[in-house]
Design a protein around this motif. Structure first.
Motif, short mmCIF file in Angstrom:
data_model
loop_
_atom_site.label_atom_id
_atom_site.label_comp_id
_atom_site.label_asym_id
_atom_site.label_seq_id
_atom_site.Cartn_x
_atom_site.Cartn_y
_atom_site.Cartn_z
N PRO A 1 0.81 -1.23 0.00
CA PRO A 1 0.00 0.00 0.00
C PRO A 1 0.84 1.27 0.00
N THR A 2 2.09 1.22 0.49
CA THR A 2 2.92 2.42 0.40
C THR A 2 3.31 2.68 -1.06
N ALA A 3 3.59 1.62 -1.79
CA ALA A 3 3.89 1.79 -3.22
C ALA A 3 2.71 2.39 -3.96
N ARG A 4 1.51 1.93 -3.60
CA ARG A 4 0.31 2.44 -4.27
C ARG A 4 0.06 3.90 -3.88
N GLY A 5 0.12 4.19 -2.59
CA GLY A 5 -0.17 5.54 -2.14
C GLY A 5 0.84 6.57 -2.60
N LEU A 6 2.10 6.16 -2.70
CA LEU A 6 3.13 7.08 -3.18
C LEU A 6 3.24 7.09 -4.70
N GLU A 7 2.36 6.32 -5.36
CA GLU A 7 2.28 6.27 -6.82
C GLU A 7 3.64 5.95 -7.44
N LEU A 8 4.24 4.86 -6.93
CA LEU A 8 5.55 4.44 -7.43
C LEU A 8 5.44 3.65 -8.73
N GLY A 9 4.21 3.33 -9.15
CA GLY A 9 4.02 2.71 -10.45
C GLY A 9 3.81 1.21 -10.41
N GLN A 10 3.30 0.70 -11.52
CA GLN A 10 2.97 -0.72 -11.63
C GLN A 10 4.22 -1.60 -11.53
N ALA A 11 5.30 -1.17 -12.15
CA ALA A 11 6.51 -2.00 -12.17
C ALA A 11 7.06 -2.20 -10.76
N GLU A 12 7.10 -1.12 -9.98
CA GLU A 12 7.62 -1.24 -8.62
C GLU A 12 6.69 -2.07 -7.74
N ALA A 13 5.39 -1.88 -7.89
CA ALA A 13 4.44 -2.68 -7.11
C ALA A 13 4.57 -4.17 -7.46
N ARG A 14 4.72 -4.46 -8.73
CA ARG A 14 4.89 -5.85 -9.16
C ARG A 14 6.22 -6.41 -8.66
N ARG A 15 7.27 -5.60 -8.65
CA ARG A 15 8.56 -6.06 -8.13
C ARG A 15 8.43 -6.47 -6.67
N ARG A 16 7.74 -5.65 -5.89
CA ARG A 16 7.56 -5.98 -4.48
C ARG A 16 6.73 -7.25 -4.31
N TYR A 17 5.66 -7.34 -5.09
CA TYR A 17 4.83 -8.53 -4.98
C TYR A 17 5.62 -9.78 -5.40
N ASP A 18 6.41 -9.68 -6.45
CA ASP A 18 7.18 -10.83 -6.92
C ASP A 18 8.19 -11.29 -5.87
N ARG A 19 8.78 -10.34 -5.14
CA ARG A 19 9.69 -10.72 -4.07
C ARG A 19 8.94 -11.54 -3.01
N LEU A 20 7.74 -11.10 -2.69
CA LEU A 20 6.92 -11.81 -1.71
C LEU A 20 6.45 -13.16 -2.24
N ALA A 21 6.00 -13.17 -3.50
CA ALA A 21 5.46 -14.41 -4.07
C ALA A 21 6.52 -15.49 -4.21
N ALA A 22 7.80 -15.10 -4.28
CA ALA A 22 8.87 -16.08 -4.33
C ALA A 22 8.97 -16.83 -3.00
N ILE A 23 8.47 -16.21 -1.93
CA ILE A 23 8.45 -16.84 -0.61
C ILE A 23 7.16 -17.61 -0.42
N ASP A 24 6.04 -16.99 -0.79
CA ASP A 24 4.72 -17.63 -0.67
C ASP A 24 3.85 -17.14 -1.82
N PRO A 25 3.61 -17.98 -2.84
CA PRO A 25 2.86 -17.54 -4.01
C PRO A 25 1.36 -17.37 -3.78
N HIS A 26 0.89 -17.74 -2.58
CA HIS A 26 -0.56 -17.67 -2.32
C HIS A 26 -0.90 -16.78 -1.14
N HIS A 27 -0.06 -15.81 -0.83
CA HIS A 27 -0.28 -14.97 0.35
C HIS A 27 -1.39 -13.96 0.06
N LEU A 28 -2.59 -14.27 0.50
CA LEU A 28 -3.77 -13.50 0.12
C LEU A 28 -3.71 -12.04 0.53
N PRO A 29 -3.23 -11.67 1.71
CA PRO A 29 -3.19 -10.24 2.04
C PRO A 29 -2.42 -9.42 1.01
#
Length: 308
Positions: A137-165
């Motif tokens: 949500p900080t990436a979204r609120g600071l409008e850091l863009g789709q690429a940065e939000a996806r980068r953060r999510y991909d880092r998380l998904a590499a640990i747990d690909p089904h983390h619903l929050p």
């Protein structure tokens, strides 16, 4: 006996550990807080941190905890979530064009402070799911863009690909109001549903995606979109994969999942589908997404009566 007027939005009603955590925070007892959070499953831990982060007046306490132990990822996640929650309260839930420049400035100040905490927290705890989720949500609120939000999510998904929050945050990021597209939203929701085990909570993303698209239609009767044959079929398929599946479990977050499906079905006029969901919930409910339809309690009461 449950009456049609009974609605309990407090997550502590469904998850007793919320009360335990709130009590520990009120006492400023960090070891007791860690006992609750360390014992939780990954999804429950992230969710509890989000719930606790919305508590007022935690900033100084959590800052002191981190000062004493800079490597405490739980404290970093909770402080980051708290600062973010304060920022979003300052901003309000208005569309961007209705938020003053002063509010936006204060909002961004809070989020930048949250980012400072969370960047350090992620560097020290690179596998902490709650820290990476808090960075969405900080990436979204600071409008850091789709690429940065996806980068953060991909880092998380590499640990747990089904983390619903975290998936819920990415779904929001992919909406057109944040620079994405409906195609991206629905593709991501479908991928998340089909890649998760049958009976898991993740299929709720299908319902959330359609609720978001209806909301974007701006005051259209929800029955027109949510009740359309294609959307109703998609909702039924998602429910079959989750809340109607025999392997569905009432683990942390189940109230929000059932509430979301109940809202999507009932607002779309499919009361035959929503009725059993309301019955399973009893007096329990989540504030979101009912708040999209107005004040949650009377809205829930009305739709539950229609589905009875």
């Amino acid at each position: 006996m449950l009456t049609i007027s009974d609605v309990d939005l407090d997550p502590a009603a469904a998850y007793p550990e919320v009360t335990t955590l709130r009590t520990a925070l009120a006492a400023r007892d960090w070891p007791a807080c860690r006992t609750v959070l360390d014992a939780a499953t990954p999804v429950a831990r992230t969710s509890l941190i989000v719930i606790a982060g919305d508590t007022s007046g935690l900033g100084d306490f959590l800052t002191s905890v981190l000062r004493d132990d800079p490597d405490d990822g739980t404290a970093a996640a909770l402080l980051g979530a708290h600062l973010t929650a304060v920022g979003w309260r300052v901003r309000g839930r208005y569309w961007a064009q209705h938020v003053s420049a002063q509010r936006f400035s204060l909002f961004h100040d809070w989020l930048r402070e949250a980012e400072r905490v969370l960047i350090d927290g992620a560097a020290r705890n690179p596998a902490d799911l709650a820290v990476w989720t808090a960075r969405m949500p900080t990436a979204r609120g600071l409008e850091l863009g789709q690429a940065e939000a996806r980068r953060r999510y991909d880092r998380l998904a590499a640990i747990d690909p089904h983390h619903l929050p975290a998936q819920r945050h990415l779904l929001q990021q992919l909406c057109p109001k944040w620079g994405g597209s409906w195609q991206q939203v629905h593709e991501f929701a479908g991928e998340a549903m089909h890649s998760a085990p049958p009976g898991s909570h993740n299929a709720v993303l299908i319902a959330e995606a359609h609720i978001e698209q209806w909301l974007d239609l701006d005051d259209e009767d929800p029955r027109e979109y949510l009740g359309s044959p294609a959307v109703r079929e998609a909702l039924h398929q998602a429910a079959q994969h989750s809340v109607w599946h025999p392997d569905f479990q009432r683990t942390h977050g189940w109230v929000s999942v059932l509430s979301t499906f109940a809202m999507a079905f009932s607002a779309g006029g499919d009361h035959r589908a929503s009725g059993p969901l309301f019955a399973a919930l009893g007096s329990l409910a989540s504030e979101h997404p009912w708040d999209y339809l107005g004040e949650p309690v009377p809205v829930i009461q009305r739709y539950r009566a229609m589905s009875a």
